[in-house]
Scaffold this active site. Structure first.
Site, PDB file in Angstrom:
ATOM      1  N   ALA A 141       0.835  -1.204   0.000  1.00 43.39           N
ATOM      2  CA  ALA A 141       0.000   0.000   0.000  1.00 43.39           C
ATOM      3  C   ALA A 141       0.869   1.254   0.000  1.00 43.39           C
ATOM      4  CB  ALA A 141      -0.918   0.000   1.215  1.00 43.39           C
TER       5      ALA A 141
ATOM      6  N   GLY B 231       0.063  -5.373   0.516  1.00 40.75           N
ATOM      7  CA  GLY B 231      -1.040  -5.438  -0.425  1.00 40.75           C
ATOM      8  C   GLY B 231      -0.682  -6.148  -1.717  1.00 40.75           C
TER       9      GLY B 231
ATOM     10  N   GLU C 154      -1.091  -9.729  -0.943  1.00 39.64           N
ATOM     11  CA  GLU C 154      -2.529  -9.986  -0.826  1.00 39.64           C
ATOM     12  C   GLU C 154      -3.196 -10.044  -2.195  1.00 39.64           C
ATOM     13  OE1 GLU C 154      -4.052  -8.102   3.298  1.00 39.64           O
ATOM     14  OE2 GLU C 154      -2.844  -6.745   2.073  1.00 39.64           O
TER      15      GLU C 154
ATOM     16  N   GLU D 182       3.159  -5.857   7.426  1.00 38.77           N
ATOM     17  CA  GLU D 182       2.348  -4.823   8.070  1.00 38.77           C
ATOM     18  C   GLU D 182       2.622  -4.706   9.568  1.00 38.77           C
ATOM     19  OE1 GLU D 182      -0.038  -6.112   4.427  1.00 38.77           O
ATOM     20  OE2 GLU D 182       1.195  -7.082   5.946  1.00 38.77           O
TER      21      GLU D 182
END
Length: 255
Positions: A61, A106, A109, A129
């Site tokens: 992100a 991300g 993911e 994270e």
């Protein structure tokens, strides 16, 4: 555009394009949702490749963007964040992630949303994270645990460590490791092969597996049974069985 959809040979390539690291900011997340929904709708897209380019898949992100968000803002945004990734996971067609360089946070993911993952031999994956004082928020705690098992998922999520391609292959995080220069070519070939298959049966197989994993065995068998019987109403089933009887296995041409 931070991401594009290009179609060739029945394969739609969703290409991330936000140099230098394909950071998944809000605009890119929203764009991914749009493209996933477009790939779902389009009849000329029969399989999908997710690709970040030759150097990097997606390095997570946009932390600078998230840094200024408070609890109230993230309560609102987190739903849209998950919806973007879920839209990719629910494309009812075969989806392969072509992973080069970093696939972190991300980015990892997003790769988890695919049905199959082909990684470059120089790829690094992880969910870092925890090092920012948070946890994965785009499906990482759920999809990673379902893919590699809870203990391996906890190792990656608790420590935030990166794993190289060979370890990712060993733990089942990726399905194939190839030279970096061949990642997209092999991903496209995998998708193109399936794009020539029976589209409704492939959708049935994907939805039966994915939905069955979320429920008990009896409900999963009921989902499978419903799809299995329903496929007997399709032209592809008729073609496939007729070809098998008349020509032998593997020669059917589906429409």
């Amino acid at each position: 555009m931070t991401a594009t959809l290009e179609v060739a040979e029945g394969v739609g390539t969703i290409r991330l394009d936000r140099p230098p690291m394909n950071a998944l900011d809000i605009a890119t997340q929203d764009r991914l949702k749009e493209l996933a929904e477009e790939a779902t709708r389009r009849d000329d897209v029969r399989a999908v490749v997710i690709y970040g380019g030759e150097k990097v898949f997606a390095a997570g992100a946009d932390i600078k963007e998230m840094q200024d968000m408070d609890h109230a803002a993230m309560v609102v945004r987190s739903g849209a964040l998950q919806e973007s990734f879920t839209a990719v996971a629910r494309i009812p067609k075969p989806v392969v992630a072509a992973v080069t360089g970093y696939a972190l946070g991300g980015g990892c993911e997003l790769a988890l949303c695919a049905d199959f993952r082909i990684a470059a031999d120089n790829a690094k994956l992880g969910q870092p994270e925890i090092l920012l004082g948070v946890i994965p928020g785009a499906g990482g705690t759920q999809r990673l645990a379902r893919l590699v098992g809870p203990s391996k998922a906890k190792d990656l999520i608790f420590t935030g460590r990166h794993v190289k391609a060979d370890e990712a292959l060993t733990m089942g995080l990726v399905d194939r490791v190839v030279p970096a220069a061949e990642v997209y070519e092999q991903a496209h070939a995998w998708a193109a092969r399936l794009a020539r298959g029976p589209a409704i049966a492939l959708r049935a197989a994907k939805e039966s597996i994915d939905a069955g994993l979320e429920t008990d065995i009896d409900t999963g068998l009921a989902i499978e049974r419903t799809w299995f019987a329903g496929l007997f109403a399709t032209e592809d089933r008729e073609r496939g069985m007729r070809s098998f009887v008349e020509e032998g296995p593997g020669k059917a041409k589906f429409v």
